[in-house]
Design a protein around this motif. Sequence first.
Motif, short mmCIF file in Angstrom:
data_model
loop_
_atom_site.label_atom_id
_atom_site.label_comp_id
_atom_site.label_asym_id
_atom_site.label_seq_id
_atom_site.Cartn_x
_atom_site.Cartn_y
_atom_site.Cartn_z
N LEU A 150 0.84 -1.21 0.00
CA LEU A 150 0.00 0.00 0.00
C LEU A 150 0.87 1.25 0.00
CD1 LEU A 150 -2.75 -1.01 2.63
CD2 LEU A 150 -2.98 -0.89 0.14
N ARG A 155 3.69 2.07 -6.94
CA ARG A 155 2.36 1.49 -7.21
C ARG A 155 1.45 1.57 -6.00
NH1 ARG A 155 6.12 -1.21 -8.90
NH2 ARG A 155 6.52 -1.69 -11.06
N VAL A 157 -1.15 2.45 -3.09
CA VAL A 157 -2.48 3.10 -3.11
C VAL A 157 -2.40 4.43 -2.35
CG1 VAL A 157 -4.83 2.87 -2.24
CG2 VAL A 157 -3.64 0.88 -3.21
N TYR A 160 -1.14 7.05 -4.46
CA TYR A 160 -2.13 7.26 -5.53
C TYR A 160 -3.27 8.14 -5.01
CZ TYR A 160 -5.65 6.14 -9.08
OH TYR A 160 -6.60 6.22 -10.05
N LEU A 161 -3.76 7.82 -3.80
CA LEU A 161 -4.89 8.59 -3.25
C LEU A 161 -4.44 10.01 -2.88
CD1 LEU A 161 -6.62 5.83 -1.04
CD2 LEU A 161 -7.28 6.68 -3.32
N VAL B 52 9.26 -3.36 -3.75
CA VAL B 52 8.24 -3.52 -4.79
C VAL B 52 8.67 -2.72 -6.02
CG1 VAL B 52 5.78 -3.28 -5.24
CG2 VAL B 52 6.60 -3.67 -2.94
N PHE D 24 -10.03 -2.50 5.07
CA PHE D 24 -9.45 -2.17 3.75
C PHE D 24 -8.18 -2.98 3.43
CE2 PHE D 24 -8.81 0.04 -0.07
CZ PHE D 24 -7.46 0.26 -0.20
N TRP D 28 -7.79 -5.35 0.33
CA TRP D 28 -6.76 -5.09 -0.68
C TRP D 28 -5.96 -6.36 -0.96
CZ3 TRP D 28 -6.88 -1.64 -4.13
CH2 TRP D 28 -5.77 -1.43 -4.93
N LEU D 40 -0.88 -6.04 -11.94
CA LEU D 40 -0.52 -5.41 -10.66
C LEU D 40 0.71 -4.52 -10.82
CD1 LEU D 40 -0.95 -8.29 -8.03
CD2 LEU D 40 -2.39 -6.28 -8.37
N GLN D 41 1.53 -4.84 -11.84
CA GLN D 41 2.76 -4.05 -12.04
C GLN D 41 2.44 -2.64 -12.52
OE1 GLN D 41 5.59 -5.48 -11.34
NE2 GLN D 41 5.75 -7.58 -12.08
N GLN D 42 1.25 -2.48 -13.09
CA GLN D 42 0.96 -1.16 -13.68
C GLN D 42 0.88 -0.11 -12.58
OE1 GLN D 42 -2.66 -2.09 -15.59
NE2 GLN D 42 -1.66 -3.39 -17.14
N PHE D 43 1.03 1.11 -12.99
CA PHE D 43 1.15 2.17 -11.98
C PHE D 43 -0.18 2.55 -11.36
CE2 PHE D 43 5.16 3.22 -14.45
CZ PHE D 43 5.92 2.46 -13.59
N THR D 44 -1.30 2.33 -12.10
CA THR D 44 -2.57 2.76 -11.49
C THR D 44 -3.16 1.57 -10.72
OG1 THR D 44 -3.54 2.10 -13.56
CG2 THR D 44 -3.16 4.47 -13.25
N PRO D 45 -3.40 1.75 -9.42
CA PRO D 45 -3.96 0.62 -8.64
C PRO D 45 -5.38 0.31 -9.13
CG PRO D 45 -3.36 2.51 -7.23
CD PRO D 45 -3.24 2.97 -8.63
N PHE D 47 -9.04 -1.01 -7.99
CA PHE D 47 -9.78 -1.23 -6.74
C PHE D 47 -10.71 -2.43 -6.85
CE2 PHE D 47 -8.36 2.17 -4.10
CZ PHE D 47 -7.78 3.04 -5.00
#
Lengths: 320, 54, 393, 280
Positions: A150, A155, A157, A160-161, B52, D24, D28, D40-45, D47
């Motif tokens: 996370l 990558r 979250v 990102y948020l 990661v 959460f 996740w 999962l490797q891509q930059f945008t998570p 949901f």
Amino acid sequence: MSAPTRTPARARMSSPAPGPRIQPRRTTGVPYVLIVPALIALLLGLGYPLIWQIVTSFQKYGLSQQFGKPPEFVGFDNFANLVWDGEFWAVLVRSLLFCVVTAAVTVVIGVLMAVLMNAVGRTVRLILQISMLFAWAMPVAAATTVFIWLFDRRRGVVNYLLDAIPGVDMNRYDWLGNPLTFFFVASVLIIWMSVPFVSFAIYAGLTQISEEVMEAAQIDGAGAWQRFRRIILPMVRPVLSIVLLLQLIWDLRVFAQITLLKDAGSKSGDFDLLGTYIYKLGTATGDFGMASAVSIVVLLVTLAISWVYVRELIKEDEAQ
Amino acid sequence: MKRKIASIAAATAALVVLAGCSTPSEAPNPDDAKGQNITFWLMGVTPRTLSVTT
Amino acid sequence: MADGGDTPDTLRDYLKTEYKKATGGTLTIEEQGWGDALAKLQTALPDADNTPDVTEIGNTWSPTFTNVGAFSDISDMYDELGGDKLLTSFVDVGKVDGKNYALPYYFGSRYVFYRKDLYAAAGVEVPTTLPQLTEIAQKLHNDSTSGFYLGGEDWRNGVSWIFAYGGDLAKQDGDQWKSSLSDPKSIEGLEALQELYTSASNAPVTEADSTPWVNINTQPEAAGPEAATIIAPGWAHWSIGDLAPDPKDDTKQVATWNDEVFGAYVLPGVDGGVAPVFAGGSNIAISASSKNQAGARELMKIIFSKEYQEMLGANGLGPANSDYVSSLGDDQFAKALIESALGSKLTPAAVGWAGVEGSGLLEEFFGKVNAGGDVASLAAEYDKKIDELINKS
Amino acid sequence: MTAVKTGRIALSALAIVLAIVWIFPVYWMANSAFISTAVLQQFTPHFFPGEYFTFANFTGAISDGSFFGALGMSVTITLIVVAVCLVFAFLGAVAISRFKFRGRKSFVLALLLIQMLPAEGLFIAQYKMVSSVGLLNTVLGVSVIYIAAVIPFTVWMLRGFVAGVPAELEEAAMVDGLSRFQAFMRITFPLLAPGLVASGVYAFLQAWNEFTVAVVLLPAEAAQTLPLWLRGFVQASATRETDWGQVMAASTIVAIPVIVFFLIVQGRMTSGLVGGAVKG
């Protein structure tokens, strides 16, 4: 008008519980027989290791001793090296700070969570308790892995948020890269893992307070805060003190989470707490004499800090 | 499964047995390689981390 | 294509069948992850009932475990297993008082991978000297692409700059070793590294050993790669290339090398030639406490046989015996591996070196240097700390 | 009345938000377990798994067959530790809460001291001890170490529960002709059930999650427990990067038995915690 301050609850720590009066039994052998199994289990599992640790802390015990070279008695050298080693004190202070902050926040949130559980309706309470159970049930290795994921630099979250908030640039922010944010993430992880146990324990205490007492206080116009301070807190204090003590002990000894977070972050000593420091001394550099000395000093320091409180616990235990 | 039952049976043996166990007897003549079962430990080449960045 | 790096499955099966043929006994092979390997070696090796009979041992741990008597004396087998043809630098870290305990298992090496398209776009050529490399890396560098991707704490790659300028991690006088980070040449190398990192690498200062190929490949959805140049172990080339879903299993990605886009060159020396890099690879030894010395020796014979050495080469692992190095092939990767391996240097063969590595002091030191700290004072500070561990066993 | 009503709604809303915060990370983990590593490797998570849904991570995680061995080891060890620990700790708790005897204070103090000792320094000695009696890679060897580590807290927790049950109830039953033991079993013991459950949950978690001792006492791959199996995923092989999809799937698999165990005991446990900790 004032609500009774000494609520006649069964669990008052300081006053002997009205229920059980322990009659001084004829001092038969029964109690000794009863504690024998626990004693044997403790001796078998911890006896030799504890003795070995105490003996080794007075020895020069490195890898060659592990391969058969007889260890050398060096008296208090290990302890002396420790005292003059600046890094040990830095790690100790850092660990104490970390465990006090983490344990305090854990217990505060735990209490609020428990009060909340007590205040909301049945279904909402069930939802909250089930989510707590899921969090509590999650294995340490799995939870730490998810938190690393996370808070990941690229990558994660969290980045990102936070990035989505206008004006906030958290892109590629390396949470595990500097000590302050590293320990923030470690603390959030451990608080997240520990709150469930604390909230269930405190909630258990809350359900002890009889409904009448709470209504009486409400009718007298005692606000939520007064009710909390004058009724709930005194009532829950015994549970609170034990849970806080345990949380402090556990958070001072934390190891697995820090190791995994360090694997994902930096190998530098600035990120060590006592657990990883001792493991590094012992396994990584192969100085088991020193690692044993540190473990004993940590035990003594923990005892010194909590002694006032422990003595009080023992005294109350005697009074029962 | 057989190994599982054996280990449970061992576990229920009185803990006192634990102190009494003796190490298994000496292996056959070490000089002759015939029939010797051996283990070989390999190391992962580079330290793999959880990072990661992968 | 074997994925190289650790001993791939084909080689493990070969060892098992050959061992069965030679002795009738069974060979079990277990892989120890890096994180727990040290704790396991420290506890299992001295214990006759649970020790592995033969174990691979990293060449940086080899001096420590050899000196404490963890391994059996196999000097009598030295010639039969390959004698002087075996990689001498690896043999030396497994030797005490002229006796052989650990011998080379395979060697690896590190060299540079780069993006030809980005080099062409920036109008830069493959550098022939180390200072030139820093210059072109600075030209290629921008916020989203590192000119030369290097983690701040990545001392296993960073140490090449110390070696290139003639410095070293530690020096031996008599049987004692002394950390030599503050040796003038080492400082010169560290300052060059500091300049390169601060001016041409976006990698976090705390990153020690990332998987560099992730940064040179163009990740899906990304405009370009994260780095124009990286330095990586030889076997990384199997993971470098144009990324596409794996035909066999679409949840995975596969990288297929593309000569127009990707290239490799050896890390250049300060005034040309080849800069010494950190020698990868490991040694192999028989556990002194093992009850199956004879069986273990049989396995050693199989491992040092022509067939197995050539299988190692075919899988991109440098054979220990120089006679079989040609089995690495002659493509650009084999050439780069051999050329960079020739000049490669090992970590100090000091008794306490495994302890120095385990302490994390080198990651800490390189991290602080790359964070822009004063090199001379940091070097002096960490020389003192390392000296406390380097001769301790 | 409306003031109280809106107050209640606000509290419920807060409770729901907190529930989401606590669930959460678990969500996740499960979410990522159903998404392929490549995505999962891509930059945008992502949901929700959505169109990337795949079961491959789970089949991949279990494919090498070592999962079931690890599950067997973990379940066997955990059940033995919980059972033995509860029985021994219960007897100890009865002793210190029902009787006065010389050495009682030092026993209680010793229990607390043990919990303060860092475990990282002990594994060399524990290895020597267990391997000297030839119990490496066995359930018994590891269980003995775990039981000793868990008993101190369990005795403390159960002590509160036993003290909470008035002795008069037992005496009354004895007046009616029951023997001391029968009275205890019929009156006191049923009231202790929640306490036993709560302590059992603690012991279960300690044994199920333990890692540092297991690494050294269960070195053989065939004898590894689930935390070691999970660690194997994270360290994958030297050349393949960590396969995050499989790590998440493996983590979900490791978490499921614990969650199921919790849901079974959930009812008893909350009331259990009610009784025990309060008397602590």
